[in-house]
Design a protein around this motif. Sequence first.
Motif, mmCIF file in Angstrom:
data_model
loop_
_atom_site.group_PDB
_atom_site.id
_atom_site.type_symbol
_atom_site.label_atom_id
_atom_site.label_comp_id
_atom_site.label_asym_id
_atom_site.label_seq_id
_atom_site.Cartn_x
_atom_site.Cartn_y
_atom_site.Cartn_z
ATOM 1 N N PRO A 8 0.833 -1.206 0.000
ATOM 2 C CA PRO A 8 0.000 0.000 0.000
ATOM 3 C C PRO A 8 0.862 1.248 0.000
ATOM 4 C CG PRO A 8 -0.750 -1.575 1.658
ATOM 5 C CD PRO A 8 0.566 -2.063 1.160
ATOM 6 N N GLY A 9 0.423 2.243 -0.760
ATOM 7 C CA GLY A 9 1.102 3.533 -0.786
ATOM 8 C C GLY A 9 0.178 4.614 -0.254
ATOM 9 N N PRO A 10 0.552 5.868 -0.377
ATOM 10 C CA PRO A 10 -0.295 6.961 0.114
ATOM 11 C C PRO A 10 -1.541 7.138 -0.731
ATOM 12 C CG PRO A 10 1.600 7.818 -1.091
ATOM 13 C CD PRO A 10 1.816 6.335 -0.954
ATOM 14 N N ASP A 11 -2.611 7.668 -0.108
ATOM 15 C CA ASP A 11 -3.855 7.993 -0.817
ATOM 16 C C ASP A 11 -4.452 6.783 -1.521
ATOM 17 O OD1 ASP A 11 -3.573 10.708 -0.070
ATOM 18 O OD2 ASP A 11 -2.230 11.047 -1.760
ATOM 19 N N LEU A 12 -4.368 5.617 -0.876
ATOM 20 C CA LEU A 12 -4.925 4.374 -1.398
ATOM 21 C C LEU A 12 -4.296 3.939 -2.723
ATOM 22 C CD1 LEU A 12 -8.733 4.526 -0.521
ATOM 23 C CD2 LEU A 12 -6.958 3.138 0.535
ATOM 24 N N LEU A 13 -3.133 4.476 -3.048
ATOM 25 C CA LEU A 13 -2.382 3.973 -4.175
ATOM 26 C C LEU A 13 -1.558 2.770 -3.727
ATOM 27 C CD1 LEU A 13 -1.070 7.301 -5.777
ATOM 28 C CD2 LEU A 13 -2.980 5.888 -6.556
ATOM 29 N N SER A 14 -1.046 2.047 -4.704
ATOM 30 C CA SER A 14 -0.133 0.947 -4.407
ATOM 31 C C SER A 14 1.221 1.269 -5.017
ATOM 32 C CB SER A 14 -0.649 -0.370 -5.001
ATOM 33 O OG SER A 14 -1.902 -0.715 -4.466
ATOM 34 N N GLN A 15 2.242 0.593 -4.542
ATOM 35 C CA GLN A 15 3.560 0.743 -5.132
ATOM 36 C C GLN A 15 4.247 -0.617 -5.148
ATOM 37 O OE1 GLN A 15 6.197 3.184 -2.721
ATOM 38 N NE2 GLN A 15 4.798 3.023 -0.980
ATOM 39 N N THR A 16 4.861 -0.915 -6.272
ATOM 40 C CA THR A 16 5.593 -2.167 -6.422
ATOM 41 C C THR A 16 7.070 -1.886 -6.226
ATOM 42 O OG1 THR A 16 3.991 -3.170 -7.921
ATOM 43 C CG2 THR A 16 6.239 -4.012 -8.015
ATOM 44 N N ILE A 17 7.720 -2.677 -5.375
ATOM 45 C CA ILE A 17 9.156 -2.541 -5.187
ATOM 46 C C ILE A 17 9.850 -3.772 -5.753
ATOM 47 C CG2 ILE A 17 9.057 -0.955 -3.220
ATOM 48 C CD1 ILE A 17 9.418 -3.297 -1.347
ATOM 49 N N LEU A 18 10.904 -3.524 -6.509
ATOM 50 C CA LEU A 18 11.700 -4.568 -7.143
ATOM 51 C C LEU A 18 13.162 -4.301 -6.840
ATOM 52 C CD1 LEU A 18 10.039 -4.133 -10.635
ATOM 53 C CD2 LEU A 18 9.598 -6.061 -9.138
ATOM 54 N N THR A 19 13.933 -5.362 -6.636
ATOM 55 C CA THR A 19 15.373 -5.186 -6.466
ATOM 56 C C THR A 19 16.096 -5.789 -7.662
ATOM 57 O OG1 THR A 19 15.848 -7.271 -5.320
ATOM 58 C CG2 THR A 19 15.075 -5.409 -3.965
ATOM 59 N N PRO A 20 17.093 -5.094 -8.188
ATOM 60 C CA PRO A 20 17.882 -5.668 -9.283
ATOM 61 C C PRO A 20 18.495 -7.006 -8.899
ATOM 62 C CG PRO A 20 18.371 -3.342 -9.017
ATOM 63 C CD PRO A 20 17.542 -3.743 -7.848
ATOM 64 N N GLU A 21 18.917 -7.118 -7.630
ATOM 65 C CA GLU A 21 19.506 -8.368 -7.157
ATOM 66 C C GLU A 21 18.500 -9.503 -7.204
ATOM 67 O OE1 GLU A 21 21.739 -4.936 -5.416
ATOM 68 O OE2 GLU A 21 19.624 -5.465 -5.682
ATOM 69 N N GLY A 22 17.270 -9.240 -6.752
ATOM 70 C CA GLY A 22 16.240 -10.262 -6.766
ATOM 71 C C GLY A 22 15.905 -10.703 -8.169
ATOM 72 N N LEU A 23 15.783 -9.747 -9.096
ATOM 73 C CA LEU A 23 15.468 -10.087 -10.479
ATOM 74 C C LEU A 23 16.614 -10.858 -11.130
ATOM 75 C CD1 LEU A 23 13.783 -6.756 -11.637
ATOM 76 C CD2 LEU A 23 12.667 -8.876 -10.917
ATOM 77 N N PHE A 24 17.842 -10.554 -10.720
ATOM 78 C CA PHE A 24 18.992 -11.279 -11.274
ATOM 79 C C PHE A 24 19.057 -12.701 -10.736
ATOM 80 C CE2 PHE A 24 23.366 -12.750 -10.557
ATOM 81 C CZ PHE A 24 23.796 -12.859 -11.875
ATOM 82 N N HIS A 25 18.985 -12.864 -9.431
ATOM 83 C CA HIS A 25 19.154 -14.193 -8.841
ATOM 84 C C HIS A 25 17.987 -15.125 -9.176
ATOM 85 C CE1 HIS A 25 22.843 -13.349 -6.784
ATOM 86 N NE2 HIS A 25 22.331 -12.317 -6.148
ATOM 87 N N ALA A 49 -9.757 -2.269 -5.647
ATOM 88 C CA ALA A 49 -11.095 -2.847 -5.499
ATOM 89 C C ALA A 49 -11.455 -3.102 -4.040
ATOM 90 C CB ALA A 49 -11.196 -4.143 -6.301
ATOM 91 N N SER A 50 -10.476 -3.558 -3.255
ATOM 92 C CA SER A 50 -10.745 -3.897 -1.846
ATOM 93 C C SER A 50 -10.383 -2.764 -0.892
ATOM 94 C CB SER A 50 -9.956 -5.145 -1.446
ATOM 95 O OG SER A 50 -8.561 -4.861 -1.380
ATOM 96 N N LYS A 51 -9.926 -1.641 -1.433
ATOM 97 C CA LYS A 51 -9.409 -0.542 -0.615
ATOM 98 C C LYS A 51 -8.337 -1.044 0.344
ATOM 99 C CE LYS A 51 -13.321 2.644 -0.844
ATOM 100 N NZ LYS A 51 -14.285 3.474 -0.063
ATOM 101 N N HIS A 52 -7.396 -1.776 -0.208
ATOM 102 C CA HIS A 52 -6.300 -2.368 0.564
ATOM 103 C C HIS A 52 -6.810 -3.243 1.703
ATOM 104 C CE1 HIS A 52 -3.308 -0.159 -1.661
ATOM 105 N NE2 HIS A 52 -3.876 0.982 -1.364
#
Length: 274
Positions: free
Chosen positions: A108-125, A151-154
């Motif tokens: 969950p992000g601010p104002d009912l937005l979402s945010q996806t976090i990705l790490t270059p290391e995770g995508l590599f391994h 849809a579910s309001k987080h």
Amino acid sequence: MTDIEVLDETGTNATLQHRIDRILTEVVPLVHPTTELELPPLVIYRIVSPQTWQSEQQSQMNQAFTALRARQPWWKKLAGARREAAARSAFRRTAPLLRDLVMGATLPGPDLLSQTILTPEGLFHTGVSTDETYLTQVVAHELVHHAQNRASKHGARWAESRSAPPGPAISVLEEGHARWADRQMTRKLFGTPVDADTAPRSDHYVQVAEDPRVADMYAARQTPYTVGCDLVEAAVQGVGIQRLNQVWQDGLLLPNQHEMSEPELWAARLKTLT
């Protein structure tokens, strides 16, 4: 109209940033036709360090437990405190290892937005960054979580239900639904569903996955995807997407333990809705 924002907070992964931005322009238009769910007005993807990934996961866990304690009746608080202590202990023990094995996480992000976090290391391994089809599947999968959260309001709609929703059911529904949807979207793009679990893992990934501190936990993390995908597929085939989507509004419609084992039973219950 959904705006896209891809941020490289590491300052050293501009190429990955451009790849993700390009993929999002392709998959954003596919989410509503596939799921009949709306995306939020802004989609945020952040490329972060493993340390940032760990700290933000910790913060999200803290917020989730705080919200759970606030709505728990007094007679459940002792058992809840024990589960919380066990979860925190497991996180401290495994997070420094698991952060290199995670393809992505949507929070969950601010104002009912979402945010996806990705790490270059995770995508590599995990091998995801080795092929555009794998990266597309991961980006699409996390994008579906943005639509679910809207849809579910987080999860607030479930918390407002007459009974508290079961935690495992939420994970199975969300991950299974996102897996089902990413398969539909990658089939449209590439002619066949893509499974990033078949990507070539690094030696470091294999070593960590076999570590006894995380092996059982990491294996268990795959269950919501496989069980949930079967569950959602049965519901879509049995009652259609519109009826399925009522679950994002009502926690009483979440699958119970028996229905997660027998997906057709959940579809049958959804069919009885008026």
